[in-house]
Enzyme design. Structure first.
Site, PDB file in Angstrom:
ATOM      1  CE  LYS A 139      -1.427   3.121   2.542  1.00 27.58           C
ATOM      2  NZ  LYS A 139      -1.665   4.295   1.705  1.00 27.58           N
ATOM      3  N   GLY A 189       7.269   5.608   7.718  1.00 25.84           N
ATOM      4  CA  GLY A 189       6.448   6.811   7.752  1.00 25.84           C
ATOM      5  C   GLY A 189       6.682   7.554   9.049  1.00 25.84           C
ATOM      6  CD  GLU A 223      13.875   1.411   9.145  1.00 25.22           C
ATOM      7  OE1 GLU A 223      14.424   2.457   9.513  1.00 25.22           O
ATOM      8  OE2 GLU A 223      14.331   0.282   9.381  1.00 25.22           O
ATOM      9  CB  CYS A 274      13.514   9.719   7.094  1.00 24.55           C
ATOM     10  SG  CYS A 274      14.432   8.696   5.950  1.00 24.55           S
ATOM     11  CD  GLU A 327      10.354  13.591  10.395  1.00 25.29           C
ATOM     12  OE1 GLU A 327       9.245  13.098  10.632  1.00 25.29           O
ATOM     13  OE2 GLU A 327      11.278  12.975   9.833  1.00 25.29           O
TER      14      GLU A 327
HETATM   15  P1  NAD Z   1       2.743   8.993   7.139  1.00 26.10           P
HETATM   16  O1  NAD Z   1       3.037   8.310   8.426  1.00 26.10           O
HETATM   17  O2  NAD Z   1       1.717  10.068   7.141  1.00 26.10           O
HETATM   18  O3  NAD Z   1       2.280   7.936   6.057  1.00 26.10           O
HETATM   19  C1  NAD Z   1       3.067   6.816   5.691  1.00 26.10           C
HETATM   20  C2  NAD Z   1       2.168   5.754   5.103  1.00 26.10           C
HETATM   21  O4  NAD Z   1       1.266   5.306   6.103  1.00 26.10           O
HETATM   22  C3  NAD Z   1       1.299   6.225   3.939  1.00 26.10           C
HETATM   23  O5  NAD Z   1       1.195   5.180   2.990  1.00 26.10           O
HETATM   24  C4  NAD Z   1      -0.040   6.470   4.609  1.00 26.10           C
HETATM   25  O6  NAD Z   1      -1.134   6.348   3.716  1.00 26.10           O
HETATM   26  C5  NAD Z   1      -0.063   5.352   5.639  1.00 26.10           C
HETATM   27  N1  NAD Z   1      -0.933   5.586   6.793  1.00 26.10           N
HETATM   28  C6  NAD Z   1      -1.301   6.775   7.336  1.00 26.10           C
HETATM   29  N2  NAD Z   1      -2.120   6.566   8.385  1.00 26.10           N
HETATM   30  C7  NAD Z   1      -2.266   5.228   8.516  1.00 26.10           C
HETATM   31  C8  NAD Z   1      -2.970   4.379   9.417  1.00 26.10           C
HETATM   32  N3  NAD Z   1      -3.692   4.882  10.409  1.00 26.10           N
HETATM   33  N4  NAD Z   1      -2.871   3.053   9.253  1.00 26.10           N
HETATM   34  C9  NAD Z   1      -2.117   2.534   8.271  1.00 26.10           C
HETATM   35  N5  NAD Z   1      -1.445   3.270   7.380  1.00 26.10           N
HETATM   36  C10 NAD Z   1      -1.505   4.599   7.500  1.00 26.10           C
HETATM   37  O7  NAD Z   1       4.138   9.533   6.598  1.00 26.10           O
HETATM   38  P2  NAD Z   1       4.422  10.345   5.264  1.00 26.10           P
HETATM   39  O8  NAD Z   1       3.941  11.744   5.440  1.00 26.10           O
HETATM   40  O9  NAD Z   1       3.961   9.583   4.058  1.00 26.10           O
HETATM   41  O10 NAD Z   1       6.026  10.301   5.235  1.00 26.10           O
HETATM   42  C11 NAD Z   1       6.796  11.155   5.986  1.00 26.10           C
HETATM   43  C12 NAD Z   1       7.319  10.478   7.227  1.00 26.10           C
HETATM   44  O11 NAD Z   1       8.016   9.274   6.871  1.00 26.10           O
HETATM   45  C13 NAD Z   1       8.332  11.306   7.978  1.00 26.10           C
HETATM   46  O12 NAD Z   1       8.093  11.212   9.356  1.00 26.10           O
HETATM   47  C14 NAD Z   1       9.658  10.648   7.627  1.00 26.10           C
HETATM   48  O13 NAD Z   1      10.687  10.863   8.553  1.00 26.10           O
HETATM   49  C15 NAD Z   1       9.263   9.232   7.542  1.00 26.10           C
HETATM   50  N6  NAD Z   1      10.245   8.481   6.765  1.00 26.10           N
HETATM   51  C16 NAD Z   1      11.076   7.628   7.423  1.00 26.10           C
HETATM   52  C17 NAD Z   1      12.045   6.922   6.716  1.00 26.10           C
HETATM   53  C18 NAD Z   1      12.967   5.953   7.413  1.00 26.10           C
HETATM   54  O14 NAD Z   1      13.472   5.062   6.753  1.00 26.10           O
HETATM   55  N7  NAD Z   1      13.214   6.083   8.695  1.00 26.10           N
HETATM   56  C19 NAD Z   1      12.154   7.082   5.337  1.00 26.10           C
HETATM   57  C20 NAD Z   1      11.298   7.969   4.709  1.00 26.10           C
HETATM   58  C21 NAD Z   1      10.329   8.656   5.435  1.00 26.10           C
END
Ligand code: NAD
Length: 498
Positions: A175, A228, A250, A284, A385
């Site tokens: 997803k 995320g 992550e 990230c 962040e």
């Molecule tokens: P997000 O947490 O909003 O979303 C990530 C994913 O989770 C998306 O596919 C979203 O649709 C899904 N999601 C959202 N709510 C959900 C729920 N309740 N249940 C299941 N899935 C759900 O993050 P984002 O805005 O897409 O990405 C940015 C974040 O990702 C930042 O915090 C960044 O630091 C982090 N990130 C971490 C890494 C790492 O490897 N540590 C790499 C890239 C991004």
């Protein structure tokens, strides 16, 4: 021209059963609809998980070197289509073409590296404590893996998860983030073209709650791999904990770059600009805190501000653009909200701090590269962040002070130190609490054959990339073969030494 994308379930491209769709728009020009995608729900997830569970029965029995051959083909196809994939990625999430090419390249590297595991994936043979007994351990696949990915690395992150999972013999339901479903669909198309059998890879697009939640909760999904925000990650971990599912997270970062007074300051300046404003700060691993030794703080800050002002913002497809837009309206509002918080908390805005204006920027979510001075460790802009082109400058008197400030955060993903003193470099390597430390490089730039991940609130102890990722996507089995022909009781029977 807007493309019509579909889900991929059981080897077929299909619409959401409801027929609903959502639009994916270009953040550099919101008038452009890049594509429309199935707005799926729990029913679509149910079909995808069933397809993955069915495929697992046979895929797990395909020899790993054969699984790897398909992955090698996928890497070759990605290399052939690199430019097309990169251009689509820039249109759907905004980062400049050089960076989207890099994102695809990371996927290609991951394909070849993971495929190599098909002929390794080592277990262990060791000695048994009883005579005439053989002992070894092997890796076995986990089962159906649910993968939920963010939008900032639309190709690299799904490959970090899917490729090692597939070579280990698992099947996948992906997803992707709703801001970047097109790149995910193209990637899954590549995997289909490479020859993965029906049901081994499945794609379901849609919102986090409507699609992500049923995927996490589905009883046939054994493992959730999530990248995320820490906020969503925490909730996913709670659900997985309750259901005793394997869960790899992550999450966010608040990455510090330390610049000591003995550093090559020209080099540090280039690193700071790239680390803070590359991908418009939406990494990230982005450099979001620059910790300067007081002796060079004023001059370095002045040079950084001057260079930040000169960065060329623009559509990532246009040659010369150095910084693309933020991914969407909400992200720009959130970044701007943090700028207001910084001002309220008493930080000094040195440049930026507002939506960018100018020719070619009118219809995009552009934001000026922003530098805050006079930041103290307690301020929210030094702790939370921001995920945008905003960097906070903190000043310290010593290496110890710098490391203390660097560690004064809930996160622990990446970090860096600029110094010419090898002793200082090693102290920083040892004492900074982070999954990654760069010496004389910015906080970004991970390579796929080293473990990637962080400590503290950045994750839950797992690593992606490197050979360590195999521990996420396989279960260990220990095997004892007793060829003595009699019952031997470990820890109970004495072994007679003749
Ligand atoms: P997000 O947490 O909003 O979303 C990530 C994913 O989770 C998306 O596919 C979203 O649709 C899904 N999601 C959202 N709510 C959900 C729920 N309740 N249940 C299941 N899935 C759900 O993050 P984002 O805005 O897409 O990405 C940015 C974040 O990702 C930042 O915090 C960044 O630091 C982090 N990130 C971490 C890494 C790492 O490897 N540590 C790499 C890239 C991004």
């Amino acid at each position: 021209m807007a493309e019509t994308f579909k889900n991929f379930i059981g080897g077929e491209w299909v619409d959401a059963a409801s027929g609903k769709r959502f639009e994916n728009r270009n953040p550099a020009d919101w008038n452009e609809v890049v594509g429309t995608h199935p707005d799926s729900d729990a029913g679509d997830i149910e079909r995808a998980v069933l397809a993955a569970a069915k495929a697992f029965k046979t895929w797990r029995l395909v020899p790993a070197p054969k699984r790897a051959e398909i992955l090698f083909r996928a890497g070759q196809i990605m290399a052939e289509r690199k430019e097309e994939l990169a251009r689509l990625m820039t249109r759907e999430m905004g980062k400049v073409l050089a960076e989207t090419r890099g994102d695809v390249q990371e996927g290609i590297d991951t394909a070849f590296y993971s495929a190599g595991e098909g002929r390794r994936m080592y277990g262990e043979t060791t000695n048994a404590e009883m005579p005439n007994k053989f002992a070894m351990s092997i890796r076995l696949p986990v089962g159906v893996c649910g993968m939920i990915t963010p939008w900032n690395f639309p190709m690299a992150i799904p490959t970090w998860k899917m490729f090692p999972a597939l070579v280990c013999g698992n099947t996948v339901v992906l997803k992707p983030a709703s801001d970047t479903p097109a790149t995910a669909a193209k990637l899954v198309g590549v995997l289909a073209d490479a020859g993965f059998p029906p049901g081994v890879v499945n794609l379901v697009t849609g919102g986090g709650g409507r699609v992500g939640t049923p995927l996490i909760e589905h009883p046939s999904v054994r493992l959730i791999s999530f990248t995320g925000s820490s906020e969503v990650g925490r909730r996913i971990a709670a659900t997985c904990g309750e259901k005793l599912k394997l869960c790899s997270l992550e999450l966010g970062g608040k990455n510090p770059m330390i610049v000591m007074e003995d550093a090559d300051l020209d080099l540090a300046l280039e690193g700071a600009l790239w680390g803070a404003f590359g991908t418009t700060g939406q990494r990230c691993t982005a450099t979001s805190r620059i910790i300067l030794h007081e002796k060079i703080a004023d001059s370095f800050t002045e040079r950084l501000v001057e260079r930040a002002r000169k960065l060329r913002l623009g559509n990532g497809l246009e040659p010369g653009s150095e910084v693309g837009p933020l991914v969407n309206k909400g992200q720009r509002e959130s970044v701007h909200g943090y700028v207001q918080i910084g001002l309220k908390d008493g930080a000094k805005l040195l440049t930026g701090g507002k939506a960018a204006a100018g020719p070619g920027l009118e219809n995009g979510w552009f934001y000026e590269p922003t530098v805050f001075g006079s930041v103290t460790p307690g301020m929210r802009i030094a702790r939370e962040e921001i995920f945008g082109p905003v960097v906070a400058i903190l000043t310290v008197k010593s290496l110890e002070g710098a490391i203390e400030v660097a560690n004064d955060t809930d996160y622990g993903l990446s970090s860096s130190i600029y110094t010419r003193d090898v002793n200082r470099a090693h102290i920083a390597i040892r004492d900074i609490e982070a999954g990654i430390t760069y010496v004389n490089g910015p906080t970004i730039g991970a390579e796929v054959h080293l473990p990637f991940g962080g400590v503290k609130d950045t994750g839950n102890g797992h690593r992606e990339s490197g050979r360590q990722v195999l521990d996420v996507f396989s279960e260990w089995k220990s095997i004892y073969v007793d060829y003595s022909g009699k019952l031997q009781k470990a820890q109970i029977d004495d072994v007679e030494i003749q």
